[in-house]
Design a protein around this motif. Structure first.
Motif, PDB file in Angstrom:
ATOM      1  N   UNK A  82     -11.761   0.820   4.549  1.00 49.56           N
ATOM      2  CA  UNK A  82     -11.374   0.204   3.096  1.00 49.56           C
ATOM      3  C   UNK A  82     -10.281   1.705   2.495  1.00 49.56           C
ATOM      4  N   UNK A  83     -10.724   2.858   3.079  1.00 50.34           N
ATOM      5  CA  UNK A  83      -9.907   3.940   2.701  1.00 50.34           C
ATOM      6  C   UNK A  83      -8.484   4.053   3.416  1.00 50.34           C
ATOM      7  N   UNK A  84      -8.476   3.511   4.575  1.00 50.09           N
ATOM      8  CA  UNK A  84      -7.189   3.524   5.070  1.00 50.09           C
ATOM      9  C   UNK A  84      -6.215   1.974   4.672  1.00 50.09           C
ATOM     10  N   UNK A  85      -6.862   1.182   4.515  1.00 44.06           N
ATOM     11  CA  UNK A  85      -6.616  -0.376   4.056  1.00 44.06           C
ATOM     12  C   UNK A  85      -5.798  -0.132   2.605  1.00 44.06           C
ATOM     13  N   UNK A  86      -6.414   0.665   1.824  1.00 47.08           N
ATOM     14  CA  UNK A  86      -6.038   0.895   0.402  1.00 47.08           C
ATOM     15  C   UNK A  86      -4.931   1.909   0.295  1.00 47.08           C
ATOM     16  N   UNK A  87      -4.810   2.672   1.566  1.00 53.12           N
ATOM     17  CA  UNK A  87      -3.907   3.814   1.327  1.00 53.12           C
ATOM     18  C   UNK A  87      -4.545   5.213   0.745  1.00 53.12           C
ATOM     19  N   UNK A  88      -5.865   5.285   0.496  1.00 53.31           N
ATOM     20  CA  UNK A  88      -6.517   6.437   0.036  1.00 53.31           C
ATOM     21  C   UNK A  88      -6.384   7.710   0.841  1.00 53.31           C
ATOM     22  N   UNK A  89      -6.496   7.238   2.182  1.00 55.34           N
ATOM     23  CA  UNK A  89      -6.065   8.218   3.241  1.00 55.34           C
ATOM     24  C   UNK A  89      -5.012   7.485   4.131  1.00 55.34           C
ATOM     25  N   UNK A  90      -4.402   8.311   5.110  1.00 52.59           N
ATOM     26  CA  UNK A  90      -3.222   7.475   5.894  1.00 52.59           C
ATOM     27  C   UNK A  90      -4.150   7.243   7.028  1.00 52.59           C
ATOM     28  N   UNK A  91      -5.128   8.087   7.470  1.00 56.43           N
ATOM     29  CA  UNK A  91      -5.815   7.524   8.873  1.00 56.43           C
ATOM     30  C   UNK A  91      -7.261   7.947   8.826  1.00 56.43           C
ATOM     31  N   UNK A  92      -7.715   7.281   9.889  1.00 60.15           N
ATOM     32  CA  UNK A  92      -9.254   7.407  10.002  1.00 60.15           C
ATOM     33  C   UNK A  92      -9.628   7.346  11.596  1.00 60.15           C
ATOM     34  N   UNK A  93     -10.945   7.986  11.843  1.00 55.97           N
ATOM     35  CA  UNK A  93     -11.135   7.880  13.057  1.00 55.97           C
ATOM     36  C   UNK A  93     -12.484   7.315  13.119  1.00 55.97           C
ATOM     37  N   UNK A  94     -12.942   6.336  14.002  1.00 58.83           N
ATOM     38  CA  UNK A  94     -14.244   5.679  13.674  1.00 58.83           C
ATOM     39  C   UNK A  94     -14.439   4.639  14.793  1.00 58.83           C
ATOM     40  N   UNK A  95     -15.757   3.981  14.733  1.00 63.00           N
ATOM     41  CA  UNK A  95     -16.075   3.064  15.725  1.00 63.00           C
ATOM     42  C   UNK A  95     -15.877   1.778  14.952  1.00 63.00           C
ATOM     43  N   UNK A  96     -15.224   0.934  15.414  1.00 61.01           N
ATOM     44  CA  UNK A  96     -14.849  -0.390  14.779  1.00 61.01           C
ATOM     45  C   UNK A  96     -16.038  -1.123  14.656  1.00 61.01           C
ATOM     46  N   UNK A  97     -17.051  -1.308  15.691  1.00 59.67           N
ATOM     47  CA  UNK A  97     -18.256  -2.121  15.415  1.00 59.67           C
ATOM     48  C   UNK A  97     -19.033  -1.927  14.230  1.00 59.67           C
ATOM     49  N   UNK A  98     -18.601  -0.598  13.677  1.00 57.79           N
ATOM     50  CA  UNK A  98     -19.414  -0.350  12.515  1.00 57.79           C
ATOM     51  C   UNK A  98     -18.952  -1.262  11.147  1.00 57.79           C
ATOM     52  N   UNK A  99     -17.938  -1.970  11.292  1.00 60.72           N
ATOM     53  CA  UNK A  99     -17.609  -2.915  10.262  1.00 60.72           C
ATOM     54  C   UNK A  99     -17.584  -4.444  10.532  1.00 60.72           C
ATOM     55  N   UNK A 100     -18.613  -4.785  11.413  1.00 61.64           N
ATOM     56  CA  UNK A 100     -18.966  -6.195  11.868  1.00 61.64           C
ATOM     57  C   UNK A 100     -19.258  -6.917  10.593  1.00 61.64           C
ATOM     58  N   UNK A 243     -13.751   4.113  20.601  1.00 67.61           N
ATOM     59  CA  UNK A 243     -13.188   4.386  19.000  1.00 67.61           C
ATOM     60  C   UNK A 243     -11.774   4.271  18.815  1.00 67.61           C
ATOM     61  N   UNK A 244     -11.513   4.360  17.456  1.00 75.08           N
ATOM     62  CA  UNK A 244     -10.278   3.909  17.061  1.00 75.08           C
ATOM     63  C   UNK A 244      -9.585   5.017  16.311  1.00 75.08           C
ATOM     64  N   UNK A 245      -8.466   5.173  16.448  1.00 68.82           N
ATOM     65  CA  UNK A 245      -7.627   5.667  15.113  1.00 68.82           C
ATOM     66  C   UNK A 245      -7.034   4.624  14.410  1.00 68.82           C
ATOM     67  N   UNK A 246      -7.362   4.242  13.150  1.00 63.62           N
ATOM     68  CA  UNK A 246      -6.883   3.446  12.244  1.00 63.62           C
ATOM     69  C   UNK A 246      -5.830   4.173  11.299  1.00 63.62           C
ATOM     70  N   UNK A 247      -4.481   3.728  11.443  1.00 67.22           N
ATOM     71  CA  UNK A 247      -3.563   4.457  10.527  1.00 67.22           C
ATOM     72  C   UNK A 247      -3.035   3.164   9.460  1.00 67.22           C
ATOM     73  N   UNK A 248      -2.863   3.666   8.330  1.00 64.95           N
ATOM     74  CA  UNK A 248      -2.493   2.876   7.204  1.00 64.95           C
ATOM     75  C   UNK A 248      -1.022   2.229   7.614  1.00 64.95           C
TER      76      UNK A 248
END
Length: 359
Positions: A82-100, A243-248
């Motif tokens: 949500x933070x990256x999608x909304x532009x609250x932060x520019x990037x995130x580092x996470x495990x994609x399966x957390x968001x199933x 893991x993934x880097x998610x970038x806005x």
């Protein structure tokens, strides 16, 4: 006389004498914030984001700065999409399966039970269709993804009691990451999705009966061996968790081509280094754990067989109900089939021999 005429007729000396020197603007440094889903204590997983930031800084000559923030500093561990999608932060580092919970398809970008191993997943992303398919999927979330590390095949977790039959799975309150809980719940377990920094307390207090995280190096740091002594393998739900880097998307598109290339290169470096750290550090950690009284136990075949059966049934159900899953899983599963046929004659055979050889 206009400025161009001055420059043409008077040269630099004339320009300076006329007080008409062209303005020089220093390029402002780019500053991004990256939200991690992991605590700082885990220098392997959290460390991958730090490596990414260090490489971006170095390759840009200090003109592109990424600050890395542990889970809970800017947002909760599971709030980073949500933070990256909304532009609250520019990037995130996470495990994609957390968001199933948003869409089961997220899990295919990290690990699913009886899925691809780490080398196969990297191959699918970089030389197969994985990157293309996930770029299309993440576009609706305003996210551009880059592989950001892999744990390799994981351990099966820590249990207060032995797992001997399928009956031992029923009612088991088990901290298991994200999507894998769907399979275990079909086997009668009660999955709990708890962030890494909160797991030990839940196990110690008896809120959960068992826990899986990654493997010996991280698990030892988190102290699970102090509470549960039965350490099972393999983690069939994470044969190679990426893991993934998610970038806005807007933030990435605003970068110059040079800086976009820096982001891509830094992510690839961090992706490689993270698994190198695990492969180097896990063996010694496992020796220490066993020396301290931990009991290594393989999952019974009946448990593995039932888990496989339930996994394949779940994937087929999702193919029928989720178009996003079907589109990506069909390609993923075809790739997995070919990879397993190839690895059977090469990596797997070689590994089996070497592991039984007396070195």
């Amino acid at each position: 006389m206009d400025r161009r005429s001055i420059i043409k007729n008077a040269g630099i000396a004339g320009v300076l004498a006329a007080g008409a020197a062209p303005a020089v603007h220093a390029q402002a440094a780019i500053r991004w914030r990256l939200a991690s889903s992991f605590p700082k204590a885990l220098d392997t997983i959290f460390g991958a984001a730090e490596v990414f930031a260090e490489k971006v800084n170095a390759m840009s000559g200090g003109k592109f700065v990424v600050t890395v923030h542990a889970a809970g500093e800017l947002m909760p561990a599971f709030g980073v999409v949500d933070g990256v999608q909304q532009g609250t932060v520019e990037a995130a580092h996470t495990a994609p399966y957390y968001f199933f919970g948003k869409d089961d398809t997220f899990a295919l970008g990290a690990a699913i039970p009886f899925g691809l191993n780490s080398r196969q997943l990297t191959s699918w992303f970089y030389d197969g269709n994985g990157m293309k398919l996930f770029r299309e999927f993440y576009d609706k979330y305003n996210i551009i993804n880059f592989p950001g590390g892999n744990t390799g095949a994981q351990m099966g977790g820590w249990y207060r009691k032995e797992i001997k039959t399928l009956a031992d799975i029923k009612g088991l309150k088990f901290r298991v990451g994200g999507f894998a809980g769907k399979v275990l719940s079909r086997m009668g377990a009660v999955p709990q999705n708890i962030p890494g920094g909160e797991i030990y307390q839940a196990l110690e207090k008896g809120t959960i009966d068992a826990v899986e995280w990654v493997g010996p190096y991280d698990d030892e740091k988190l102290g699970f061996q102090k509470v549960a002594k039965n350490y099972y393998y393999p983690g069939f739900w994470e044969g190679g968790a990426q893991l993934d880097f998610y970038i806005n998307k807007a933030a990435f598109n605003a970068l110059s081509k040079e800086n976009q290339a820096i982001v891509e290169s830094a992510a690839s470096y961090a992706h490689t280094e993270m698994q190198a750290r695990y492969d180097n550090r896990n063996p010694a950690a496992l020796k220490r754990l066993v020396a301290g009284g931990v009991k290594l136990r393989p999952f019974p075949k009946v448990v593995m067989d039932e888990a496989f059966k339930q996994s394949m049934a779940l994937y087929e159900e999702l193919r029928q109900s989720n178009p996003n899953w079907k589109k990506i899983y069909d390609d993923y599963s075809a790739f997995r089939k070919d990879q397993n046929q190839w690895f059977r004659f090469t990596e797997a055979t070689f590994d089996r021999y070497m592991q039984s050889a007396k070195l």
